[in-house]
Scaffold this motif. Structure first.
Motif, short mmCIF file in Angstrom:
data_model
loop_
_atom_site.label_atom_id
_atom_site.label_comp_id
_atom_site.label_asym_id
_atom_site.label_seq_id
_atom_site.Cartn_x
_atom_site.Cartn_y
_atom_site.Cartn_z
N ASP A 183 44.35 43.88 33.77
CA ASP A 183 43.86 43.21 33.93
C ASP A 183 43.49 42.61 35.72
O ASP A 183 42.60 41.87 36.17
CB ASP A 183 44.42 41.53 33.61
CG ASP A 183 45.74 40.96 33.65
OD1 ASP A 183 46.53 42.47 33.92
OD2 ASP A 183 45.82 39.76 34.17
N LYS B 108 39.96 42.51 37.08
CA LYS B 108 40.43 41.22 37.86
C LYS B 108 39.67 41.72 39.84
O LYS B 108 38.90 41.17 40.71
CB LYS B 108 41.07 40.92 38.29
CG LYS B 108 41.27 39.34 37.14
CD LYS B 108 43.05 38.77 37.18
CE LYS B 108 43.60 37.98 36.40
NZ LYS B 108 44.37 37.54 36.05
N ARG B 109 40.51 42.82 40.55
CA ARG B 109 39.60 43.42 41.40
C ARG B 109 38.50 43.49 41.77
O ARG B 109 37.66 43.13 42.94
CB ARG B 109 40.40 44.36 41.87
CG ARG B 109 41.07 45.30 43.22
CD ARG B 109 41.76 43.78 44.15
NE ARG B 109 40.33 43.38 44.88
CZ ARG B 109 40.89 42.74 46.40
NH1 ARG B 109 41.89 42.08 45.60
NH2 ARG B 109 40.07 41.77 46.64
N ARG C 212 36.84 40.29 41.91
CA ARG C 212 37.20 40.00 43.33
C ARG C 212 36.00 41.17 44.52
O ARG C 212 35.62 40.08 45.46
CB ARG C 212 38.56 39.53 43.40
CG ARG C 212 39.49 39.14 43.72
CD ARG C 212 41.12 39.07 43.61
NE ARG C 212 41.52 38.04 43.41
CZ ARG C 212 42.30 37.83 42.46
NH1 ARG C 212 43.11 38.82 41.50
NH2 ARG C 212 43.72 36.67 42.34
N ASP D 208 38.44 33.32 43.38
CA ASP D 208 39.73 33.32 43.09
C ASP D 208 40.67 32.76 42.78
O ASP D 208 41.15 32.95 41.55
CB ASP D 208 39.63 35.30 43.68
CG ASP D 208 40.51 34.94 44.79
OD1 ASP D 208 40.25 33.81 46.04
OD2 ASP D 208 41.13 35.94 45.35
N PHE E 90 41.78 32.40 39.19
CA PHE E 90 42.55 33.16 38.91
C PHE E 90 44.13 32.56 39.13
O PHE E 90 44.92 33.13 38.93
CB PHE E 90 42.27 34.78 39.02
CG PHE E 90 41.25 35.28 38.51
CD1 PHE E 90 41.02 35.16 37.68
CD2 PHE E 90 40.51 36.21 39.39
CE1 PHE E 90 39.82 35.81 37.19
CE2 PHE E 90 39.15 37.17 39.20
CZ PHE E 90 38.90 36.40 38.21
N GLN F 205 41.81 33.58 32.14
CA GLN F 205 43.43 34.75 32.08
C GLN F 205 42.52 35.65 31.09
O GLN F 205 41.79 35.43 30.49
CB GLN F 205 44.78 34.62 31.19
CG GLN F 205 45.15 33.32 32.54
CD GLN F 205 45.41 33.57 33.87
OE1 GLN F 205 45.96 35.65 33.90
NE2 GLN F 205 45.95 32.85 34.97
#
Length: 346
Positions: free
Chosen positions: A44, A48-49, A52, A145, A149, A171
């Motif tokens: 995950d 998420k990277r 972002r 972010d 997150f 999530q």
């Protein structure tokens, strides 16, 4: 108009051809694998990277989990830099800045040390930091972010270590491939840049392995918590940006040598009418008709029939979705027909 964030669940599918979707640094940067199931895994954190980076590079939004002056910093330092910039640039905090510094001019880095209690006027015994200088809503409202997150901020001082935690309302589980995935036999690659010592006074180029997979259909499941959204100031506008970022980040943020070859295939976010409903991992209700020997997008069909049937049992506010023209999805027309008044195409 009620703008409350309600519960949602997310299904996201993309493919990976001839690349490494998520290398494991503890294992020669090989693709992460479930060896029992012969499937590739993607964390995950990797997804998420991408998201972002999309917000930062394409939308030009400030991101908390990012470098400062092109240097990697920990969460404590990143928070201190944010406070310093706010004190220096926001008129709202002008009086607090004066009270803290007692000087007319102070550089950002000097102010960071002062905020962290590392300035020379603080001896170890009396060391005090100044994390409470700002309104925490200003922090939450600044970083998308963090609102999505969450974040944990370690608070360091001379007496104890503590932390402030904001649980992210969005999530994801780890992603995995729907098909059995084969590794391409890794050739060794070399670099002309210095790496290994060959002999006295002689330095050779670096040698490494180039691990990739032939083809994988990667699936992610995620959820949005309406209750947690209140604690990070998450808005429906943020969720709308998330819809866009998940899809587009796989296109715009995978342009490195090891990541090129990935394309979004199908995105779906089902939003419920309350803050209590969840179905659970939506990947249990989808399937592909061929699971071995895949090499390209034309080698399989995705079926979402069971998912459409499952949706009929729930009070659904809307379904946001997008599909690639290149992928074949069975029962997609049934989804549109059954929920025709609740469908929003990205």
């Amino acid at each position: 108009m009620n703008n409350e964030v309600l519960n949602s669940e997310i299904l996201f599918i993309y493919d990976c051809k001839g690349c490494n979707p998520n290398g494991d640094p503890d294992n020669e940067n090989k693709p992460r694998m479930d060896l029992l199931k012969e499937k590739v895994l993607v964390s995950d954190v990797r997804l998420k990277r991408y998201i972002r980076d999309f917000f930062q590079n394409i939308k030009e939004k400030p991101i908390f989990v990012s470098k400062v002056d092109d240097k990697t910093v920990d969460a404590t330092d990143r928070f201190a830099y944010f406070i310093a910039e706010l004190l220096l640039n926001d008129e709202k905090y002008k009086d607090k800045l004066k009270k803290l510094t007692k000087e007319n001019k102070i550089s950002r880095d000097e102010l960071v040390n002062l905020i962290k209690g590392n300035d020379k006027e603080n001896d170890k015994k009396n060391k005090k930091n100044h994390w409470d200088l700002i309104d925490i809503d200003d922090f939450l409202n600044y970083f998308i972010d963090v609102r999505l997150f969450g974040v944990t901020l370690p608070i360091k001082d001379a007496k104890r270590g503590s932390s402030i935690t904001f649980t992210g309302p969005v999530q994801f589980n780890w992603g995995y491939t729907l098909n059995k995935t084969e590794l391409i036999e890794s050739p060794s690659i070399t670099s002309h840049f210095a790496g290994r010592i060959k002999g006295e006074g002689e330095e050779g180029g670096a040698i490494g392995k180039d691990w990739k997979i032939y083809y994988g259909v990667i699936s992610f499941y995620g959820r949005v918590s309406g209750n947690s959204a209140k604690r990070t100031n998450l808005t429906n506008e943020d969720i709308k940006l998330l819809d866009e970022a998940i899809w587009k980040s796989i296109i715009t943020e995978t342009n490195t040598r090891t990541k090129i070859g990935q394309h979004p295939l199908f995105y779906l976010r089902v939003e419920f009418n309350d803050k209590e409903t969840y179905i659970g991992d939506l990947r249990r209700y989808i399937d592909i008709d061929k699971k071995e020997g895949l090499r390209d997008i034309v080698d399989f069909k995705l079926n979402i029939g069971k998912l459409v049937e499952k949706f009929k049992n729930f009070e659904i506010k809307k379904i946001v979705f997008k599909k690639s023209d290149d992928v074949s999805i069975e029962e997609i027309e049934t989804l549109k027909k059954e929920f025709q008044n609740k469908i929003e195409e990205l």
